[in-house]
Design an enzyme around this catalytic site. Structure first.
Site, PDB file in Angstrom:
ATOM      1  N   CYS A 194       0.582  -1.004   0.031  1.00 54.02           N
ATOM      2  CA  CYS A 194       0.043   0.024   0.022  1.00 54.02           C
ATOM      3  C   CYS A 194       0.775   1.219  -0.015  1.00 54.02           C
ATOM      4  CB  CYS A 194      -0.820   0.082   1.265  1.00 54.02           C
ATOM      5  SG  CYS A 194      -2.195  -1.397   1.087  1.00 54.02           S
ATOM      6  N   HIS A 235      -3.276   6.515   3.308  1.00 52.85           N
ATOM      7  CA  HIS A 235      -2.098   5.604   3.950  1.00 52.85           C
ATOM      8  C   HIS A 235      -0.902   6.419   3.977  1.00 52.85           C
ATOM      9  CE1 HIS A 235      -1.044   1.193   5.037  1.00 52.85           C
ATOM     10  NE2 HIS A 235      -0.402   1.687   5.814  1.00 52.85           N
TER      11      HIS A 235
END
Length: 473
Positions: free
Chosen positions: A52, A103
């Site tokens: 991610c 993120h």
């Protein structure tokens, strides 16, 4: 001519092959199929560092991992990049908004957006209070705060009993309207209501699914649970062990029962069809605002989904590195061909220059990716290969991938693989007829790694067992 509006739609952990228009036998994605019909689908899109954080750094900065420095998974490293896609668009007069997964660190780091509405999923770091930035979970997750308010009790992401990296699957325990996929689109549509209509807009709608937990609404789970689904790919090189490792609910590798695998695939495919329908809802909402828009759809990385007895991501195989990428231009705003597949080798770093090109903005000096519009309009050639990598303990890896083959080197053990088939069923590393080609791809990897702080090479030889780091200095 007025500036175009831009919508970047990202999913989390969606495989390249899980799109109907790509040829998947089971997954139903009518909206994505429509987007391909009125645009272009790239069939060889890759995530160079397939987890991610690193992949999102590539998307937002347009840089390779050598420059954005993230070569493994590491939370808590501050994002401090001079140029990002939203910052450049904001400076050019766009109203910029992100909804869903960022993120980044700290979590409320705007990264150039005017505003963010966050749901990053279950982020382990933020489940504990971080006094430096005041990051207790209720302060950095807008979806969970909304869910508490809507349901009237302290609902949590773990109420279903599913773990955030698990193959265990079951339907979402609440009504579909409370699912984070629906919430992401609802908040995106609310931005359209609140936006500054004197400016063009850049909206990043960033879904947290089909990443685990594997919990689509029941309707979408049942779509696939009642079907006989495809089995995982299995190479002849796969070891027939690891069953006990697979029994861990957050396993990275191993075997699980056929019933558990069927549920996992049904839920994963259900997530994708659910997202597809909600993307349709988003597009309809934008159309109702009469906002002529160019869309780019992609994912940050894939999911092994049991292929070769692996789960999750960070591996050099196609299930992990392969991502869907579609440019959708329903109003012919950027003059690209429609309803074609392009097999050019592209990477997530190419998204920033592509969207800036669509907006007629010159990319800043730091951008290393290439505009895909130049490929489509002028036949401009981008690259012969992509160097990818990921720190992953004993599976720490580097790879060179081309349109036709892939060379893999596992940096801790020195083990090597060579594939000429996209299903990666036959490891041809010892094939006599392939040795010249393997040597050439190895030389490309040596060139890419020369001068790296880990000491992987002296320019002639690859050295296994060097100490790795998730974030380069």
């Amino acid at each position: 001519m007025d500036k175009i509006n831009i919508v970047l739609i990202t999913t989390d952990q969606m495989r390249r092959d899980c799109v109907g228009a790509y040829g998947h036998e089971f997954v139903e994605t009518p909206t994505l199929d429509m987007m391909k019909k009125n645009g272009v689908m790239f069939t060889r899109a890759v995530s160079a560092v397939p987890t991610c954080i690193a992949s999102r750094a590539a998307i937002l900065t347009g840089m390779s991992q050598k420059s954005h420095k993230r070569v493994g998974y590491e939370d808590g490293v501050v994002w401090n990049y001079e140029n990002t896609l939203p910052s450049v668009l904001s400076e050019a007069g766009y109203h910029t908004q992100c909804v869903g997964k960022m993120h980044v660190y700290p979590p409320r780091n705007l990264c150039g957006f005017h505003n963010v509405v966050l749901h990053d999923g279950y982020l382990h770091k933020n489940r504990n209070f971080d006094s430096k930035y005041g990051e207790s979970f209720d302060r950095v997750d807008d979806y969970l705060y909304w869910l508490h308010r809507e349901l009237g009790f302290d609902a949590d992401l773990i109420d279903s009993g599913l773990e955030c990296n698990s193959w265990v699957a079951r339907p979402f325990p609440y009504e579909e309207k409370y699912h984070p996929t629906n919430w992401c689109v609802s908040e995106s549509l609310d931005f359209l209501r609140r936006r500054d209509t004197t400016k063009p807009f850049f909206l990043h709608t960033s879904f947290v699914r089909p990443h685990s937990p594997l919990d689509p609404p029941k309707y979408y789970f049942d779509m696939y649970y009642e079907q006989e689904l495809n089995e995982p790919l299995m190479g002849e090189w796969v070891k027939e062990d690891g069953e006990q490792n697979g029994l861990n609910i957050d396993a990275k590798w191993g075997k699980i029962s056929k019933k558990a695998m069927h549920r996992a695939r049904a839920a994963y495919y259900g997530h994708i069809s659910h997202i597809d329908n909600q993307i349709g809802r988003l597009i309809q909402g934008i159309n109702e605002h009469n906002a002529k828009t160019v869309y780019l759809f992609t994912s940050d990385h894939g999911d092994m989904l049991g292929d070769h007895n692996f789960f999750r991501k960070a591996l050099p195989y196609e299930g992990s590195i392969g991502v869907p990428l579609i440019i959708y231009d329903p109003n012919n705003l950027i003059n690209i061909p429609h309803n074609i597949c392009c097999d050019e080798l592209v990477e997530l770093r190419d998204i920033m220059p592509t969207l800036l090109d669509a907006a007629k903005i010159t990319p800043p000096f730091s951008v290393e990716g290439k505009s895909l519009l130049k490929v489509l309009k002028n036949g401009q050639y981008i690259r012969d290969y992509i160097h990818g990598e990921h720190v992953l303990d004993e599976y720490s890896n580097h790879f060179i991938v081309t349109k036709t083959d892939k060379y893999i080197w596992f940096s801790q053990s020195g083990r090597k693989q060579y594939f000429t088939d996209q299903e990666e069923k036959e490891n041809r590393i010892l094939d006599h007829d392939c040795q010249d080609r393997i040597s050439f791809l190895k030389s490309l990897l040596i060139e890419e790694l020369l001068g790296r702080e880990e000491g992987f090479t002296d320019g002639k030889t690859l050295f296994a067992g060097c100490k790795t780091t998730n974030t380069l200095k």
